[in-house]
Design a protein around this motif. Structure first.
Motif, PDB file in Angstrom:
ATOM      1  N   ARG A 149      10.883  17.687  -5.228  1.00 53.31           N
ATOM      2  CA  ARG A 149      10.139  18.504  -6.181  1.00 53.31           C
ATOM      3  C   ARG A 149       8.640  18.215  -5.848  1.00 53.31           C
ATOM      4  NH1 ARG A 149      10.588  17.334 -12.401  1.00 53.31           N
ATOM      5  NH2 ARG A 149       9.410  15.598 -11.670  1.00 53.31           N
ATOM      6  N   GLU A 150       8.113  17.112  -5.207  1.00 52.47           N
ATOM      7  CA  GLU A 150       6.787  16.976  -5.137  1.00 52.47           C
ATOM      8  C   GLU A 150       6.323  17.518  -3.469  1.00 52.47           C
ATOM      9  OE1 GLU A 150       8.537  14.804  -6.470  1.00 52.47           O
ATOM     10  OE2 GLU A 150       7.543  14.644  -8.609  1.00 52.47           O
ATOM     11  N   GLY A 151       7.408  17.633  -2.824  1.00 56.05           N
ATOM     12  CA  GLY A 151       7.267  18.164  -1.553  1.00 56.05           C
ATOM     13  C   GLY A 151       6.598  17.065  -0.709  1.00 56.05           C
ATOM     14  N   GLU A 152       7.187  15.524  -0.703  1.00 55.27           N
ATOM     15  CA  GLU A 152       6.477  14.700  -0.142  1.00 55.27           C
ATOM     16  C   GLU A 152       7.310  13.515   0.351  1.00 55.27           C
ATOM     17  OE1 GLU A 152       3.458  13.758  -3.052  1.00 55.27           O
ATOM     18  OE2 GLU A 152       4.830  12.461  -4.137  1.00 55.27           O
ATOM     19  N   VAL A 153       7.007  12.886   1.274  1.00 53.97           N
ATOM     20  CA  VAL A 153       7.640  11.469   1.477  1.00 53.97           C
ATOM     21  C   VAL A 153       6.754  10.412   1.203  1.00 53.97           C
ATOM     22  CG1 VAL A 153       8.599   9.991   3.328  1.00 53.97           C
ATOM     23  CG2 VAL A 153       9.143  12.477   3.443  1.00 53.97           C
ATOM     24  N   VAL A 154       7.283   9.367   0.536  1.00 56.50           N
ATOM     25  CA  VAL A 154       6.597   8.450  -0.206  1.00 56.50           C
ATOM     26  C   VAL A 154       6.990   7.006   0.584  1.00 56.50           C
ATOM     27  CG1 VAL A 154       5.973   6.991  -2.016  1.00 56.50           C
ATOM     28  CG2 VAL A 154       6.124   9.473  -2.055  1.00 56.50           C
ATOM     29  N   ILE A 168      -1.607  12.962   5.773  1.00 62.18           N
ATOM     30  CA  ILE A 168      -1.278  11.557   5.030  1.00 62.18           C
ATOM     31  C   ILE A 168      -2.400  10.818   4.361  1.00 62.18           C
ATOM     32  CG2 ILE A 168      -0.472   9.337   5.993  1.00 62.18           C
ATOM     33  CD1 ILE A 168       0.306  10.644   8.776  1.00 62.18           C
ATOM     34  N   GLY A 169      -2.077  10.302   3.346  1.00 61.42           N
ATOM     35  CA  GLY A 169      -3.076   9.718   2.334  1.00 61.42           C
ATOM     36  C   GLY A 169      -2.480   8.425   2.038  1.00 61.42           C
ATOM     37  N   ALA A 195      -5.803  11.213  -1.647  1.00 64.19           N
ATOM     38  CA  ALA A 195      -6.153  10.936  -0.266  1.00 64.19           C
ATOM     39  C   ALA A 195      -5.311  12.206   0.623  1.00 64.19           C
ATOM     40  CB  ALA A 195      -5.896   9.729   0.300  1.00 64.19           C
ATOM     41  N   LYS A 196      -4.033  12.358   0.235  1.00 65.03           N
ATOM     42  CA  LYS A 196      -3.243  13.268   0.932  1.00 65.03           C
ATOM     43  C   LYS A 196      -3.819  14.982   0.633  1.00 65.03           C
ATOM     44  CE  LYS A 196       0.348  14.943  -0.565  1.00 65.03           C
ATOM     45  NZ  LYS A 196       1.209  16.008  -1.087  1.00 65.03           N
ATOM     46  N   GLU A 197      -3.923  15.000  -0.671  1.00 64.11           N
ATOM     47  CA  GLU A 197      -4.503  16.472  -1.055  1.00 64.11           C
ATOM     48  C   GLU A 197      -5.947  16.602  -0.314  1.00 64.11           C
ATOM     49  OE1 GLU A 197      -4.468  16.169  -5.082  1.00 64.11           O
ATOM     50  OE2 GLU A 197      -2.208  16.873  -5.319  1.00 64.11           O
ATOM     51  N   LEU A 198      -6.828  15.604  -0.125  1.00 67.31           N
ATOM     52  CA  LEU A 198      -7.745  15.927   0.375  1.00 67.31           C
ATOM     53  C   LEU A 198      -7.473  16.132   2.058  1.00 67.31           C
ATOM     54  CD1 LEU A 198     -10.926  16.323  -0.014  1.00 67.31           C
ATOM     55  CD2 LEU A 198     -10.988  13.810   0.557  1.00 67.31           C
ATOM     56  N   VAL A 258       0.826  -1.124  -0.102  1.00 70.03           N
ATOM     57  CA  VAL A 258      -0.091   0.034  -0.101  1.00 70.03           C
ATOM     58  C   VAL A 258       1.005   1.294   0.137  1.00 70.03           C
ATOM     59  CG1 VAL A 258      -1.478   1.364   1.491  1.00 70.03           C
ATOM     60  CG2 VAL A 258      -2.031  -1.041   1.286  1.00 70.03           C
ATOM     61  N   ALA A 259       0.264   2.064  -0.831  1.00 69.03           N
ATOM     62  CA  ALA A 259       1.514   3.341  -1.079  1.00 69.03           C
ATOM     63  C   ALA A 259       0.727   4.445   0.079  1.00 69.03           C
ATOM     64  CB  ALA A 259       1.274   4.092  -2.382  1.00 69.03           C
ATOM     65  N   PHE A 260       1.785   5.109   0.636  1.00 71.74           N
ATOM     66  CA  PHE A 260       1.652   6.314   1.452  1.00 71.74           C
ATOM     67  C   PHE A 260       2.173   7.387   0.824  1.00 71.74           C
ATOM     68  CE2 PHE A 260       1.567   3.848   5.926  1.00 71.74           C
ATOM     69  CZ  PHE A 260       0.954   2.786   5.385  1.00 71.74           C
ATOM     70  N   ALA A 261       1.519   8.472   1.044  1.00 73.39           N
ATOM     71  CA  ALA A 261       2.079   9.851   0.661  1.00 73.39           C
ATOM     72  C   ALA A 261       1.942  11.107   1.840  1.00 73.39           C
ATOM     73  CB  ALA A 261       1.350  10.596  -0.459  1.00 73.39           C
ATOM     74  N   LEU A 262       3.038  11.463   2.395  1.00 73.67           N
ATOM     75  CA  LEU A 262       3.043  12.197   3.596  1.00 73.67           C
ATOM     76  C   LEU A 262       3.662  13.673   3.257  1.00 73.67           C
ATOM     77  CD1 LEU A 262       4.102   9.430   4.511  1.00 73.67           C
ATOM     78  CD2 LEU A 262       3.837  10.201   6.725  1.00 73.67           C
ATOM     79  N   SER A 263       3.051  14.774   3.918  1.00 75.31           N
ATOM     80  CA  SER A 263       3.655  16.095   3.461  1.00 75.31           C
ATOM     81  C   SER A 263       3.180  17.083   4.764  1.00 75.31           C
ATOM     82  CB  SER A 263       3.257  16.700   2.313  1.00 75.31           C
ATOM     83  OG  SER A 263       1.846  17.109   2.193  1.00 75.31           O
ATOM     84  N   TRP A 264       4.145  17.962   5.069  1.00 76.10           N
ATOM     85  CA  TRP A 264       3.595  18.815   6.018  1.00 76.10           C
ATOM     86  C   TRP A 264       2.802  20.104   5.273  1.00 76.10           C
ATOM     87  CZ3 TRP A 264       5.361  17.922  10.666  1.00 76.10           C
ATOM     88  CH2 TRP A 264       6.699  17.381  11.023  1.00 76.10           C
ATOM     89  N   ARG A 265       2.008  20.385   6.341  1.00 79.79           N
ATOM     90  CA  ARG A 265       0.872  21.498   6.048  1.00 79.79           C
ATOM     91  C   ARG A 265       1.291  22.848   6.681  1.00 79.79           C
ATOM     92  NH1 ARG A 265      -3.463  20.995   8.331  1.00 79.79           N
ATOM     93  NH2 ARG A 265      -3.572  19.347   9.837  1.00 79.79           N
TER      94      ARG A 265
END
Length: 548
Positions: free
Chosen positions: A365-370, A406-407, A428-431, A326-333
């Motif tokens: 570039r995407e500003g995320e940890v995958v 986190i999505g 999901a992360k963008e939402l 399962v893929a996770f995408a995480l970024s600071w808000r």
């Protein structure tokens, strides 16, 4: 700190102050307090009968150069005992027969590496016997050189600590900058109390105050501090591990307070420097591996990697690409957030703590940890959600003023589905960012949110929201009540009254009263599924419109 000693040095002091770090005590461990008057080199091929040896001399036995005429090690032990020597130190292996003879004659026996330069060892011992202070200074340089040789030989942190423990006969432990133990070598005498000691060492408040600021540990003088531990008579020497003027961890030597001496201080000081080199080397290796892994995974997300190649590459990273993922995408808000590297570090720490199998990399570039999590085959979503919730909790613990989104994507049973899982995770992360929530969101749970967001007629959405919630919002404004807040909590808790009351910090009877008031004021019946759906949608729409 200094130690007191007699005019004649003991075998143990000579062992610590002059012998190579790789020297092993093979027998007579309890006899190392014997005094030593001088040292002599014996070659096995010598005529030992003609050798004149004083009592309490330390016998150094050179490697065999002429085997046919050489005395065997058992004969040499017998001769040394008869001559009244203090101990015998061989170069290379020692036979079991010689060890048995040494035990029967109470003769300590040690072994140095076969390739050691025995004349240099002899000079070091003589230098110590005639000038202890000068030899201690030289010994510090020797210890550092030998420890760095161990590191350059790729024996790793475990090899360094093993050498330090062997030399000092102390328990040795390395912690990282957050006091997580990285490696340790435990002496048997502390096995029964180690849990208590380790618990003490993990607490930040128990670190000497001089070492609390990682940016100023380079200024600490002396570089090695002594600290009593919560076990009677036990203390530690602790030194910061410093790279590029910043504290990266801590090296501790633990022993009986009365047994900690200046050699232990030297080992702690120079050992910390050697550990710094090892950490820097390991970091460089890790960074190279991360770059290679990131390049491969970026190619995989572009669809540029076949399943066969993915499996082969996974073997290089010691990761089974054939498992369900399962893929996770995480970024600071928000603004002024910590770095992505900090986020990656927290994620990796939780993965290591839970012994999970996952591939992690930063997409700058995407500003995320995958993260691609090798999840449970039978219950993949709940298993991955539990891991993502652990990420969220630890991030909130370390950074209570910052927020993360986190999505989670759909389940990928094969490598060629990783791209789709990642894209879903990003959605999901963008939402989660739009909803301003730290709760990890799984794409499969977000159908209603996605439908609402896809609708372009904001006026109609606002009108529906107004018609459904107007009476409750007006009542709250007039009476300064919390009926809408109560309704939101009710839906967040999936209609569970006990959990709703707990989340609102009110008594269950108070909650029941509020729920009845909602029915009365809005003229509705919350027991009807259609009514619940309309209210839940209205609350969701209001939240999304307020963020749009």
């Amino acid at each position: 700190m200094s130690i007191t000693h007699t005019q004649e040095l003991t075998i143990e002091e000579i062992r610590k102050l002059t012998l190579p770090l790789s020297t092993h005590v093979l027998s007579g461990e309890g006899l190392l307090d014997r005094p030593v008057s001088w040292t002599t080199i014996i070659h096995p091929e010598d005529d030992i009968a003609s050798k004149s040896v004083q009592k309490r001399e330390l016998i150094l036995v050179a490697s065999v150069s002429n085997p046919p005429k050489a005395h065997n090690d058992t004969e040499l032990v017998q001769w040394a005992a008869q001559a009244g020597a203090s101990a015998v130190i061989f170069c290379g292996q020692v036979s079991t027969t010689a060890l048995a003879e040494s035990k029967s004659r109470d003769m300590p026996v040690m072994a140095m590496p076969n390739d050691i330069r025995i004349r240099e060892v002899e000079r070091s011992i003589i230098s110590l016997l005639v000038n202890r202070k000068g030899q201690i200074e030289r010994r510090g340089t020797q210890i550092y050189r030998q420890l760095t040789q161990i590191s350059s030989g790729n024996e790793g942190m475990d090899g360094l600590l093993a050498a330090m423990a062997r030399l000092t006969k102390k328990t040795v432990i390395v912690h990282d900058k957050r006091l997580h133990p990285l490696s340790h070598k435990l002496q048997p005498e502390f096995a029964g109390i180690w849990d208590d000691i380790e618990f003490f060492l993990k607490k930040q408040d128990n670190l000497p105050v001089e070492l609390h600021d990682r940016h100023r540990v380079v200024e600490v003088d002396p570089p090695v501090l002594m600290q009593a531990l919560p076990v009677s008579g036990v203390a530690r020497l602790v030194a910061p591990i410093i790279t590029k003027s910043l504290g990266r961890g801590y090296l501790s030597l633990i022993g009986r307070e009365s047994d900690l001496d200046e050699i232990d201080q030297l080992v702690c000081e120079h050992g910390a420097a050697a550990c710094a080199l090892e950490m820097a080397k390991q970091k460089a290796v890790n960074e190279t591996e991360k770059r290679l892994r990131g390049t491969f995974l970026d190619r995989l997300l572009l669809g540029d990697v076949s399943q066969q190649e993915a499996i082969r590459q996974g073997e290089r990273f010691e990761h089974d690409m054939r498992r369900t993922h399962v893929a996770f995408a995480l970024s600071w808000r928000g603004d002024n957030q910590p770095s992505l590297r900090r986020l990656e570090t927290i994620v990796n720490a939780i993965i290591a703590l839970q012994q999970a199998a996952a591939l992690v990399w930063i997409r700058e570039r995407e500003g995320e940890v995958v993260v691609f999590h090798a999840t449970d085959f039978d219950d993949p979503i709940d298993h991955s959600l539990a891991l993502s919730e652990a990420f969220s909790q630890e991030i909130n613990r370390q950074y209570p003023l910052n927020r993360v989104a986190i999505g989670l994507g759909q389940v990928a049973r094969e490598v060629n589905l990783w791209r789709s899982s990642y894209r879903d995770a990003v959605k999901a992360k963008e939402l989660a960012e739009r909803l301003q929530t730290d709760i990890p969101l799984f794409i499969g749970d977000l159908g209603v949110y996605q439908l609402i967001l896809s609708l372009s007629d904001r006026d109609k959405l606002a009108e529906f929201c107004e018609l459904t919630l107007a009476t409750l919002t007006e009542y709250d404004m007039r009476q300064k009540a919390d009926l809408v807040k109560t309704l939101e909590a009710f839906f967040n808790c999936h209609g569970n009254l006990s959990q709703t009351a707990e989340s609102l910090i009110v008594h269950r009877n108070t909650l029941l009263y509020r729920m009845n008031r909602i029915n009365e004021i809005a003229g509705i019946d919350l027991n009807r599924p259609e009514t619940r759906l309309a209210l839940h949608l209205a609350l969701t729409i209001r939240r999304l419109l307020s963020l749009g």
